[in-house]
Design a protein around this motif. Structure first.
Motif, PDB file in Angstrom:
ATOM      1  N   LEU A 167       0.829  -1.205   0.000  1.00 30.70           N
ATOM      2  CA  LEU A 167       0.000   0.000   0.000  1.00 30.70           C
ATOM      3  C   LEU A 167       0.866   1.259   0.000  1.00 30.70           C
ATOM      4  CD1 LEU A 167      -2.611  -1.296   2.583  1.00 30.70           C
ATOM      5  CD2 LEU A 167      -3.153  -0.651   0.223  1.00 30.70           C
ATOM      6  N   ALA A 168       1.927   1.244   0.790  1.00 27.63           N
ATOM      7  CA  ALA A 168       2.823   2.407   0.840  1.00 27.63           C
ATOM      8  C   ALA A 168       3.474   2.656  -0.507  1.00 27.63           C
ATOM      9  CB  ALA A 168       3.885   2.193   1.914  1.00 27.63           C
ATOM     10  N   ALA A 169       3.844   1.585  -1.203  1.00 25.39           N
ATOM     11  CA  ALA A 169       4.466   1.734  -2.518  1.00 25.39           C
ATOM     12  C   ALA A 169       3.520   2.375  -3.526  1.00 25.39           C
ATOM     13  CB  ALA A 169       4.940   0.371  -3.027  1.00 25.39           C
ATOM     14  N   LEU A 170       2.216   2.200  -3.304  1.00 25.03           N
ATOM     15  CA  LEU A 170       1.205   2.811  -4.169  1.00 25.03           C
ATOM     16  C   LEU A 170       0.922   4.263  -3.782  1.00 25.03           C
ATOM     17  CD1 LEU A 170      -1.340  -0.140  -4.332  1.00 25.03           C
ATOM     18  CD2 LEU A 170      -0.020   0.749  -6.256  1.00 25.03           C
ATOM     19  N   GLY A 171       1.416   4.666  -2.628  1.00 28.57           N
ATOM     20  CA  GLY A 171       1.140   6.014  -2.141  1.00 28.57           C
ATOM     21  C   GLY A 171      -0.044   6.090  -1.199  1.00 28.57           C
ATOM     22  N   ILE A 172      -0.502   4.937  -0.713  1.00 27.98           N
ATOM     23  CA  ILE A 172      -1.622   4.899   0.230  1.00 27.98           C
ATOM     24  C   ILE A 172      -1.049   4.902   1.636  1.00 27.98           C
ATOM     25  CG2 ILE A 172      -3.645   3.602   1.007  1.00 27.98           C
ATOM     26  CD1 ILE A 172      -3.814   2.438  -1.841  1.00 27.98           C
ATOM     27  N   GLU A 173      -1.160   6.036   2.296  1.00 25.41           N
ATOM     28  CA  GLU A 173      -0.541   6.219   3.606  1.00 25.41           C
ATOM     29  C   GLU A 173      -1.507   6.001   4.761  1.00 25.41           C
ATOM     30  OE1 GLU A 173       1.060  10.139   3.444  1.00 25.41           O
ATOM     31  OE2 GLU A 173       2.675   9.590   2.043  1.00 25.41           O
ATOM     32  N   ARG A 174      -2.791   6.136   4.507  1.00 29.13           N
ATOM     33  CA  ARG A 174      -3.782   5.979   5.575  1.00 29.13           C
ATOM     34  C   ARG A 174      -4.246   4.527   5.619  1.00 29.13           C
ATOM     35  NH1 ARG A 174      -7.807  10.521   3.667  1.00 29.13           N
ATOM     36  NH2 ARG A 174      -7.014   9.688   1.691  1.00 29.13           N
ATOM     37  N   VAL A 175      -3.622   3.770   6.498  1.00 29.54           N
ATOM     38  CA  VAL A 175      -3.904   2.332   6.623  1.00 29.54           C
ATOM     39  C   VAL A 175      -4.280   2.041   8.069  1.00 29.54           C
ATOM     40  CG1 VAL A 175      -3.030  -0.005   6.278  1.00 29.54           C
ATOM     41  CG2 VAL A 175      -2.233   1.859   4.801  1.00 29.54           C
ATOM     42  N   TYR A 176      -5.403   1.387   8.261  1.00 26.33           N
ATOM     43  CA  TYR A 176      -5.946   1.125   9.585  1.00 26.33           C
ATOM     44  C   TYR A 176      -6.179  -0.371   9.771  1.00 26.33           C
ATOM     45  CZ  TYR A 176      -6.682   6.093   8.984  1.00 26.33           C
ATOM     46  OH  TYR A 176      -6.474   7.432   8.718  1.00 26.33           O
ATOM     47  N   GLY A 177      -6.459  -0.761  11.002  1.00 27.45           N
ATOM     48  CA  GLY A 177      -6.692  -2.168  11.292  1.00 27.45           C
ATOM     49  C   GLY A 177      -5.394  -2.955  11.303  1.00 27.45           C
ATOM     50  N   GLY A 178      -5.509  -4.266  11.102  1.00 24.26           N
ATOM     51  CA  GLY A 178      -4.345  -5.138  11.119  1.00 24.26           C
ATOM     52  C   GLY A 178      -4.015  -5.621  12.526  1.00 24.26           C
ATOM     53  N   GLY A 179      -3.298  -6.726  12.588  1.00 30.93           N
ATOM     54  CA  GLY A 179      -2.824  -7.227  13.866  1.00 30.93           C
ATOM     55  C   GLY A 179      -3.750  -8.172  14.597  1.00 30.93           C
ATOM     56  N   VAL A 180      -4.956  -8.397  14.100  1.00 26.79           N
ATOM     57  CA  VAL A 180      -5.887  -9.327  14.748  1.00 26.79           C
ATOM     58  C   VAL A 180      -5.690 -10.706  14.121  1.00 26.79           C
ATOM     59  CG1 VAL A 180      -8.302  -9.883  15.202  1.00 26.79           C
ATOM     60  CG2 VAL A 180      -7.535  -7.497  15.241  1.00 26.79           C
ATOM     61  N   CYS A 181      -5.275 -11.683  14.945  1.00 25.96           N
ATOM     62  CA  CYS A 181      -4.884 -13.005  14.437  1.00 25.96           C
ATOM     63  C   CYS A 181      -6.036 -14.000  14.476  1.00 25.96           C
ATOM     64  CB  CYS A 181      -3.703 -13.531  15.250  1.00 25.96           C
ATOM     65  SG  CYS A 181      -3.153 -15.183  14.748  1.00 25.96           S
ATOM     66  N   THR A 182      -6.348 -14.560  13.328  1.00 21.87           N
ATOM     67  CA  THR A 182      -7.401 -15.567  13.242  1.00 21.87           C
ATOM     68  C   THR A 182      -6.971 -16.897  13.845  1.00 21.87           C
ATOM     69  OG1 THR A 182      -6.605 -16.009  10.988  1.00 21.87           O
ATOM     70  CG2 THR A 182      -8.507 -14.572  11.212  1.00 21.87           C
ATOM     71  N   TYR A 183      -5.711 -17.249  13.676  1.00 25.44           N
ATOM     72  CA  TYR A 183      -5.200 -18.547  14.120  1.00 25.44           C
ATOM     73  C   TYR A 183      -5.251 -18.695  15.631  1.00 25.44           C
ATOM     74  CZ  TYR A 183      -1.965 -22.529  14.492  1.00 25.44           C
ATOM     75  OH  TYR A 183      -1.393 -23.740  14.770  1.00 25.44           O
ATOM     76  N   SER A 184      -4.969 -17.613  16.347  1.00 28.26           N
ATOM     77  CA  SER A 184      -4.820 -17.696  17.800  1.00 28.26           C
ATOM     78  C   SER A 184      -6.121 -17.504  18.573  1.00 28.26           C
ATOM     79  CB  SER A 184      -3.802 -16.645  18.273  1.00 28.26           C
ATOM     80  OG  SER A 184      -4.257 -15.326  17.981  1.00 28.26           O
ATOM     81  N   ASP A 185      -7.212 -17.183  17.889  1.00 23.32           N
ATOM     82  CA  ASP A 185      -8.486 -16.944  18.560  1.00 23.32           C
ATOM     83  C   ASP A 185      -9.566 -17.852  17.975  1.00 23.32           C
ATOM     84  OD1 ASP A 185     -10.733 -15.971  19.830  1.00 23.32           O
ATOM     85  OD2 ASP A 185     -10.253 -13.860  19.524  1.00 23.32           O
ATOM     86  N   ALA A 186      -9.575 -19.088  18.439  1.00 20.35           N
ATOM     87  CA  ALA A 186     -10.508 -20.080  17.897  1.00 20.35           C
ATOM     88  C   ALA A 186     -11.953 -19.779  18.250  1.00 20.35           C
ATOM     89  CB  ALA A 186     -10.133 -21.473  18.406  1.00 20.35           C
ATOM     90  N   GLU A 187     -12.184 -19.010  19.306  1.00 22.30           N
ATOM     91  CA  GLU A 187     -13.553 -18.689  19.705  1.00 22.30           C
ATOM     92  C   GLU A 187     -14.206 -17.704  18.740  1.00 22.30           C
ATOM     93  OE1 GLU A 187     -16.039 -16.804  23.484  1.00 22.30           O
ATOM     94  OE2 GLU A 187     -13.935 -17.329  23.716  1.00 22.30           O
ATOM     95  N   ARG A 188     -13.420 -16.770  18.208  1.00 23.05           N
ATOM     96  CA  ARG A 188     -13.994 -15.704  17.373  1.00 23.05           C
ATOM     97  C   ARG A 188     -13.828 -15.938  15.880  1.00 23.05           C
ATOM     98  NH1 ARG A 188     -12.031  -9.981  18.399  1.00 23.05           N
ATOM     99  NH2 ARG A 188     -14.043  -9.397  17.517  1.00 23.05           N
TER     100      ARG A 188
END
Length: 250
Positions: free
Chosen positions: A208-229
């Motif tokens: 995204l940064a290489a495209l010039g998209i600087e406003r990036v939100y979210g990320g960091g929520v792991c699907t593998y480690s949270d089997a309940e959700r």
């Protein structure tokens, strides 16, 4: 459907841009698809999938344009797409047209422009991400990349996403700075044939940064480690699929 089982992106999108992310909770499917499985291709009972989609449709302005995802870079316009197109991303500049991608470890990327005139959703597994599915989606949105913002949904986290040397080499061949997104697995000297932990969120941010998209939100929520959700293909093998939706309000 209750909002308590949904995730709503925390990003400064224009008011007419609406988006939501499902979890595995709040539906009608039985194990191992329990309970809000939206994938009709994973072996779940068709009636359960239909009930899950119908319940979700009460929150949407129209039936989403579901994709036959193949880990590629094809993008469709939801206003012109046929039923179940083979693609891994969609865009829309038509109010009420709903873009959706399904995931169970792969990274969902939602995009919109600052003017609230166009939205997009991309299914970014490592192969699609490496081959350019984000770049293809941005190109189809038809606006200056610098006017866009992105939200990264839940995906397999960097402590669980083990990949081979060929995956790392493929990313580095296109973007040398991607080296920062890989950590040697335990006992790996980093020589050819080794194993690495990949940070798919960091890889997407670099693209995204290489495209010039600087406003990036979210990320960091792991699907593998949270089997309940969350569903996780890497963790469970046979499992359901979550959906990431975005549209322009009518």
């Amino acid at each position: 459907m209750s909002n308590e089982h949904l995730i709503f992106p925390d990003w400064p999108a224009p008011a007419r841009v609406r988006a939501l992310q499902t979890t595995r909770q709040g539906g009608f499917s039985a194990a191992p698809y329990a309970s809000l499985n939206l994938g009709s291709h994973v072996g779940d009972a068709p009636l359960a999938v239909a009930r899950n989609r119908m319940a979700l449709n009460t929150l949407l302005p129209s039936e989403p344009v579901w994709l036959n995802q193949v880990h590629g870079v094809t993008v469709v316009d939801v206003g012109q797409a046929a039923c179940l197109p083979q693609a891994d991303a969609s865009v829309s500049n038509r109010p009420g047209g709903v873009c959706v991608v399904m995931t169970a470890d792969c990274l969902p990327v939602l995009l919109c422009d600052a003017a609230g005139g166009v939205v997009g959703a991309a299914h970014a597994g490592w192969r699609g991400l490496c081959d350019g599915v984000i770049e293809a989606t941005v190109a189809c949105m038809g606006v200056a990349p610098g006017s866009l913002m992105a939200w990264l949904g839940p995906a397999i986290g960097p402590s669980a996403f083990e990949v081979g040397e060929e995956v790392r080499a493929a990313f580095l061949a296109q973007q040398p700075e991607a080296e920062t997104a890989f950590t040697p697995a335990s006992g790996n000297a980093g020589v050819g044939g080794g194993k690495w932990y990949a940070d798919i969120f960091a890889l997407a941010r670099l693209r995204l940064a290489a495209l010039g998209i600087e406003r990036v939100y979210g990320g960091g929520v792991c699907t593998y480690s949270d089997a309940e959700r969350f569903f996780s293909y890497r963790r469970d093998g046979v499992t359901g699929r979550m959906g990431s939706f975005i549209w322009l309000e009518r």
